[in-house]
Every structure is written in structure tokens, then in C-alpha cells.
Scaffold this motif. Structure first.
Motif, PDB file in Angstrom:
ATOM      1  N   LEU A  76       0.861  -1.186   0.000  1.00 51.36           N
ATOM      2  CA  LEU A  76       0.000   0.000   0.000  1.00 51.36           C
ATOM      3  C   LEU A  76       0.894   1.230   0.000  1.00 51.36           C
ATOM      4  CD1 LEU A  76      -2.951   0.967   0.172  1.00 51.36           C
ATOM      5  CD2 LEU A  76      -2.744   0.893   2.660  1.00 51.36           C
ATOM      6  N   THR A  77       0.756   2.079  -1.026  1.00 47.79           N
ATOM      7  CA  THR A  77       1.616   3.257  -1.141  1.00 47.79           C
ATOM      8  C   THR A  77       0.781   4.532  -1.219  1.00 47.79           C
ATOM      9  OG1 THR A  77       1.771   3.328  -3.580  1.00 47.79           O
ATOM     10  CG2 THR A  77       3.261   1.821  -2.434  1.00 47.79           C
ATOM     11  N   PHE A  78       1.350   5.600  -0.651  1.00 49.53           N
ATOM     12  CA  PHE A  78       0.750   6.930  -0.731  1.00 49.53           C
ATOM     13  C   PHE A  78       1.789   7.902  -1.257  1.00 49.53           C
ATOM     14  CE2 PHE A  78      -2.227   4.899   2.051  1.00 49.53           C
ATOM     15  CZ  PHE A  78      -3.434   5.571   1.868  1.00 49.53           C
ATOM     16  N   ASP A  79       1.373   8.778  -2.156  1.00 48.83           N
ATOM     17  CA  ASP A  79       2.281   9.726  -2.802  1.00 48.83           C
ATOM     18  C   ASP A  79       2.068  11.154  -2.307  1.00 48.83           C
ATOM     19  OD1 ASP A  79       3.026   7.565  -4.315  1.00 48.83           O
ATOM     20  OD2 ASP A  79       2.414   8.402  -6.241  1.00 48.83           O
ATOM     21  N   ASP A  80       3.105  11.950  -2.476  1.00 51.97           N
ATOM     22  CA  ASP A  80       3.095  13.403  -2.344  1.00 51.97           C
ATOM     23  C   ASP A  80       3.523  13.885  -0.957  1.00 51.97           C
ATOM     24  OD1 ASP A  80       2.457  13.445  -5.004  1.00 51.97           O
ATOM     25  OD2 ASP A  80       0.372  13.976  -4.732  1.00 51.97           O
ATOM     26  N   ASP A  81       2.820  14.866  -0.421  1.00 49.42           N
ATOM     27  CA  ASP A  81       3.303  15.575   0.773  1.00 49.42           C
ATOM     28  C   ASP A  81       2.217  15.746   1.828  1.00 49.42           C
ATOM     29  OD1 ASP A  81       1.720  17.261  -0.723  1.00 49.42           O
ATOM     30  OD2 ASP A  81       3.054  18.993  -0.583  1.00 49.42           O
ATOM     31  N   LYS A  82       1.256  14.831   1.879  1.00 50.13           N
ATOM     32  CA  LYS A  82       0.081  14.988   2.755  1.00 50.13           C
ATOM     33  C   LYS A  82       0.352  14.455   4.166  1.00 50.13           C
ATOM     34  CE  LYS A  82      -1.939  16.462  -0.959  1.00 50.13           C
ATOM     35  NZ  LYS A  82      -2.115  17.910  -1.178  1.00 50.13           N
ATOM     36  N   VAL A  83       1.439  14.916   4.753  1.00 51.56           N
ATOM     37  CA  VAL A  83       1.894  14.362   6.028  1.00 51.56           C
ATOM     38  C   VAL A  83       0.870  14.563   7.139  1.00 51.56           C
ATOM     39  CG1 VAL A  83       3.710  14.479   7.775  1.00 51.56           C
ATOM     40  CG2 VAL A  83       4.284  14.712   5.366  1.00 51.56           C
ATOM     41  N   PHE A 103      10.863   8.169  -1.842  1.00 49.80           N
ATOM     42  CA  PHE A 103      11.116   9.443  -2.534  1.00 49.80           C
ATOM     43  C   PHE A 103      10.264   9.592  -3.784  1.00 49.80           C
ATOM     44  CE2 PHE A 103      14.056  12.494  -4.776  1.00 49.80           C
ATOM     45  CZ  PHE A 103      13.966  13.496  -3.828  1.00 49.80           C
ATOM     46  N   HIS A 104       9.837  10.833  -4.025  1.00 52.74           N
ATOM     47  CA  HIS A 104       8.901  11.146  -5.120  1.00 52.74           C
ATOM     48  C   HIS A 104       9.314  12.430  -5.842  1.00 52.74           C
ATOM     49  CE1 HIS A 104       5.139  10.598  -7.196  1.00 52.74           C
ATOM     50  NE2 HIS A 104       4.479  11.576  -6.587  1.00 52.74           N
ATOM     51  N   THR A 105      10.601  12.716  -5.850  1.00 53.32           N
ATOM     52  CA  THR A 105      11.249  13.893  -6.444  1.00 53.32           C
ATOM     53  C   THR A 105      11.207  15.109  -5.524  1.00 53.32           C
ATOM     54  OG1 THR A 105       9.413  14.920  -7.694  1.00 53.32           O
ATOM     55  CG2 THR A 105      10.671  13.140  -8.783  1.00 53.32           C
ATOM     56  N   THR A 106      12.003  16.100  -5.908  1.00 53.57           N
ATOM     57  CA  THR A 106      12.094  17.334  -5.128  1.00 53.57           C
ATOM     58  C   THR A 106      10.864  18.212  -5.326  1.00 53.57           C
ATOM     59  OG1 THR A 106      14.515  17.284  -5.374  1.00 53.57           O
ATOM     60  CG2 THR A 106      13.514  19.357  -4.651  1.00 53.57           C
ATOM     61  N   ASN A 107      10.479  18.452  -6.580  1.00 53.00           N
ATOM     62  CA  ASN A 107       9.422  19.428  -6.874  1.00 53.00           C
ATOM     63  C   ASN A 107       8.179  18.858  -7.539  1.00 53.00           C
ATOM     64  OD1 ASN A 107      10.861  22.013  -6.145  1.00 53.00           O
ATOM     65  ND2 ASN A 107      12.328  21.156  -7.605  1.00 53.00           N
ATOM     66  N   HIS A 108       8.157  17.534  -7.753  1.00 56.19           N
ATOM     67  CA  HIS A 108       7.007  16.876  -8.393  1.00 56.19           C
ATOM     68  C   HIS A 108       6.808  17.321  -9.838  1.00 56.19           C
ATOM     69  CE1 HIS A 108       2.909  15.132  -8.849  1.00 56.19           C
ATOM     70  NE2 HIS A 108       3.332  14.296  -7.909  1.00 56.19           N
ATOM     71  N   TYR A 109       7.893  17.542 -10.548  1.00 55.56           N
ATOM     72  CA  TYR A 109       7.786  17.826 -11.976  1.00 55.56           C
ATOM     73  C   TYR A 109       7.516  16.524 -12.736  1.00 55.56           C
ATOM     74  CZ  TYR A 109      10.239  22.243 -10.914  1.00 55.56           C
ATOM     75  OH  TYR A 109      10.614  23.453 -10.409  1.00 55.56           O
ATOM     76  N   ASN A 110       6.847  16.659 -13.870  1.00 60.71           N
ATOM     77  CA  ASN A 110       6.754  15.558 -14.821  1.00 60.71           C
ATOM     78  C   ASN A 110       8.152  15.381 -15.418  1.00 60.71           C
ATOM     79  OD1 ASN A 110       6.535  14.248 -17.461  1.00 60.71           O
ATOM     80  ND2 ASN A 110       4.327  14.419 -17.208  1.00 60.71           N
ATOM     81  N   MET A 111       8.784  14.261 -15.158  1.00 60.99           N
ATOM     82  CA  MET A 111      10.188  14.106 -15.520  1.00 60.99           C
ATOM     83  C   MET A 111      10.405  14.045 -17.027  1.00 60.99           C
ATOM     84  SD  MET A 111      11.316  11.559 -12.401  1.00 60.99           S
ATOM     85  CE  MET A 111      13.032  11.419 -12.877  1.00 60.99           C
ATOM     86  N   VAL A 147      15.084   4.634  -0.134  1.00 61.50           N
ATOM     87  CA  VAL A 147      15.759   3.664  -0.998  1.00 61.50           C
ATOM     88  C   VAL A 147      14.859   3.192  -2.141  1.00 61.50           C
ATOM     89  CG1 VAL A 147      17.329   2.865   0.808  1.00 61.50           C
ATOM     90  CG2 VAL A 147      15.124   1.722   0.506  1.00 61.50           C
ATOM     91  N   THR A 148      13.630   3.689  -2.189  1.00 55.16           N
ATOM     92  CA  THR A 148      12.739   3.381  -3.308  1.00 55.16           C
ATOM     93  C   THR A 148      12.126   4.675  -3.811  1.00 55.16           C
ATOM     94  OG1 THR A 148      10.835   2.947  -1.858  1.00 55.16           O
ATOM     95  CG2 THR A 148      12.231   1.065  -2.448  1.00 55.16           C
ATOM     96  N   PHE A 149      11.622   4.647  -5.043  1.00 52.47           N
ATOM     97  CA  PHE A 149      11.229   5.875  -5.745  1.00 52.47           C
ATOM     98  C   PHE A 149       9.917   5.672  -6.499  1.00 52.47           C
ATOM     99  CE2 PHE A 149      11.235   8.378  -9.691  1.00 52.47           C
ATOM    100  CZ  PHE A 149      11.441   9.661  -9.194  1.00 52.47           C
ATOM    101  N   ALA A 150       9.114   6.729  -6.580  1.00 48.72           N
ATOM    102  CA  ALA A 150       7.905   6.732  -7.409  1.00 48.72           C
ATOM    103  C   ALA A 150       7.917   7.938  -8.333  1.00 48.72           C
ATOM    104  CB  ALA A 150       6.648   6.760  -6.545  1.00 48.72           C
ATOM    105  N   TYR A 151       7.529   7.709  -9.589  1.00 49.38           N
ATOM    106  CA  TYR A 151       7.501   8.779 -10.588  1.00 49.38           C
ATOM    107  C   TYR A 151       6.287   9.692 -10.398  1.00 49.38           C
ATOM    108  CZ  TYR A 151      11.010   6.471 -13.554  1.00 49.38           C
ATOM    109  OH  TYR A 151      12.162   5.916 -14.064  1.00 49.38           O
ATOM    110  N   PRO A 152       6.481  11.016 -10.416  1.00 52.19           N
ATOM    111  CA  PRO A 152       5.330  11.920 -10.489  1.00 52.19           C
ATOM    112  C   PRO A 152       4.556  11.677 -11.776  1.00 52.19           C
ATOM    113  CG  PRO A 152       7.299  13.115  -9.832  1.00 52.19           C
ATOM    114  CD  PRO A 152       7.747  11.746 -10.264  1.00 52.19           C
ATOM    115  N   TYR A 153       3.254  11.591 -11.670  1.00 49.62           N
ATOM    116  CA  TYR A 153       2.361  11.368 -12.817  1.00 49.62           C
ATOM    117  C   TYR A 153       2.623  10.028 -13.512  1.00 49.62           C
ATOM    118  CZ  TYR A 153       2.185  16.415 -12.051  1.00 49.62           C
ATOM    119  OH  TYR A 153       2.100  17.652 -11.468  1.00 49.62           O
ATOM    120  N   GLY A 154       3.486   9.217 -12.960  1.00 48.21           N
ATOM    121  CA  GLY A 154       3.811   7.930 -13.581  1.00 48.21           C
ATOM    122  C   GLY A 154       4.644   8.042 -14.840  1.00 48.21           C
ATOM    123  N   ALA A 155       5.127   9.262 -15.170  1.00 53.05           N
ATOM    124  CA  ALA A 155       5.834   9.496 -16.434  1.00 53.05           C
ATOM    125  C   ALA A 155       7.258   8.958 -16.359  1.00 53.05           C
ATOM    126  CB  ALA A 155       5.859  10.994 -16.744  1.00 53.05           C
TER     127      ALA A 155
END
Length: 244
Positions: free
Chosen positions: A30-37, A84-92, A126-134
Motif C-alpha cells: 500500500l503506497t501513498f504519494d506526495d506531501d500529505k503528512v 522518494f517522489h522527487t524534489t518538486n514533483h515535476y513531470n520528468m 531507498v525506493t522511488f515513485a515517478y510523479p504522474y507515472g511518467a
């Protein structure tokens, strides 16, 4: 199917055989993305009571307040994975191909800068998720210098893409389960049933819990998932656990 290593020991040493099956339990990631701490922190008691471990892919850490950093540390102390989900959540892909940056610039800006800030505060993703899945193969390969696995999104009706072995994964496709995904409860529970029957893991993605946003999973759905996993003895894995 994944393979199980069966070790038979004799006086001359050990000989390895393999057969179908998996030594580890089937499960759920189960994963959650972004900054909704603040939102996630509110539901720590629910997750803890159900022994559900979550992978939180963090972006925009450079904008966190001291209180949000404190809450993130508490979340980590409960045994959840801070990823980790990038610094600024840009579409890479847009950052490189539309805005004409190099892959090296992308790594410095969106990976190394944010990781340093988190490392300085005691978080070591140690694991990463792409913003927007791009994503693409080049990005996948480059990011594996920094992470054990990368997670993209499964935007298809092929749910099997999101059902994977319980170990040694480097590319994950998470299936969206918040309101914007328009998935039914039946689809989600059927995936969990498939994971149970095949000794695999179902990988899900949401963003926040019970806020009314289209990027929110309802509390009712979250409780259904947790209850099904518990009733069917599905292990709650973090992304890093299934990446080893």
C-alpha cells in the motif's frame, strides 16, 4: 510464478533445487504519494491497529515545516517506509524532452537536491515513485543508481501488471485506488484474491485519506482493504521489502 529455493543438505554439502511457489507470504503493498503528512499522521492509529505498513513516497520536502518533519519522523518510527517522489514533483519526461534539460540536470534538481535535504534530517529513501507515472527505460536505468526500485502507475485495465512477486522487483506498477482512479471495490478485492491464490503481491497507490478530494481514498475503502488482507493472511509489505 516466483520460485522457491529448497535446500537439501547432505554430508558432502548442500545442493539447491527450485520448484514453483514462494517461501514468503502473499501480500499487499500500500503506497501513498506526495506531501500529505498531516493527513497521513491523523490515520496512524488505524494503520497501527491493523499492523498495516505503508510506503510514503515524499515530494516537496524542501517546503516542509518543522512540524511536518516531526510528524514524518513519527510516521517512520511506526515502521512505515519513507520513500522518494522527487524534489518538486515535476513531470520528468516533460522536464527533459519538453523543457530541454539533460538527464544529468534532472538528477541534480529532482533527485540529488531533495535526497540531500531528507538525508540531513535522518530520512534515507531507498525506493522511488515517478510523479504522474511518467517514465521510460532511460530514467528507470538511471534511477537505479540511487534506488532499489522505481514505481510507475498502472493506467490500464490490465490489473495483472500490478500483481508481482514478493521479492526482487526493480520496476513496480501501482494501481490507483483513490477516487480519481474510478476503480471498483470489487476490482481491488479481486486483485487481493489473486495475490492470495498465487503467492504474489498487489501494489496500490493513493494520495490522501478521506478528505473528499478526487485524489483521496475513502475511509470505507481503506478499511475494506485492510480487513480483507487481515482475514486472508496477506502480509503488509513495504516497497523496499519486495525490492530486496
Amino acid at each position: 510464478l516466483y520460485t522457491l529455493a529448497v535446500i537439501i543438505c547432505v554430508c558432502t554439502g548442500c545442493k539447491k533445487f527450485v520448484k514453483q511457489g514462494d517461501m514468503q507470504k502473499p501480500g499487499i503493498v500500500l503506497t501513498f504519494d506526495d506531501d500529505k503528512v498531516d493527513n497521513w499522521y491523523k490515520y496512524l492509529p488505524l494503520l497501527d491497529s491493523a499492523k498495516t505498513k505503508v510506503t510514503f513516497y515524499i515530494c516537496k520536502y524542501n517546503r516542509f515545516t518543522a512540524e511536518q518533519k516531526r510528524k514524518l519522523a513519527v510516521i517512520q518510527s511506526y515502521g512505515h517506509e519513507i520513500a522518494f517522489h522527487t524534489t518538486n514533483h515535476y513531470n520528468m519526461e516533460e522536464y527533459v524532452y519538453k523543457h530541454k534539460h539533460t538527464v544529468e540536470e534532472l538528477m541534480r534538481c529532482e533527485i540529488e537536491a531533495g535526497l540531500k535535504l531528507m538525508n540531513d534530517d535522518g530520512f534515507y529513501p531507498v525506493t522511488f515513485a515517478y510523479p504522474y507515472g511518467a517514465h521510460n527505460g532511460l530514467f528507470d536505468k538511471t534511477l537505479m543508481r540511487y534506488f532499489k526500485s522505481v514505481r510507475a502507475l498502472n493506467g490500464t485495465q490490465d490489473f495483472s501488471k500490478s500483481i508481482i512477486p514478493t521479492a526482487k522487483n526493480d520496476l513496480l506498477y501501482g494501481l490507483g485506488i483513490d477516487k480519481s482512479s474510478k476503480r471498483s471495490d470489487a476490482d481491488i478485492l479481486n486483485m487481493l484474491e489473486s495475490a492470495k491464490n498465487n503467492n504474489t503481491c498487489a501494489v496500490f497507490v493513493a494520495h490522501e485519506i478521506n478528505t473528499g478530494s478526487k485524489f483521496s481514498i475513502t475511509l470505507e475503502r481503506l478499511k475494506k482493504i485492510i480487513a480483507f488482507a487481515k482475514a486472508n493472511n496477506l502480509k503488509s509489505y513495504t516497497a523496499s521489502e519486495i525490492s530486496d
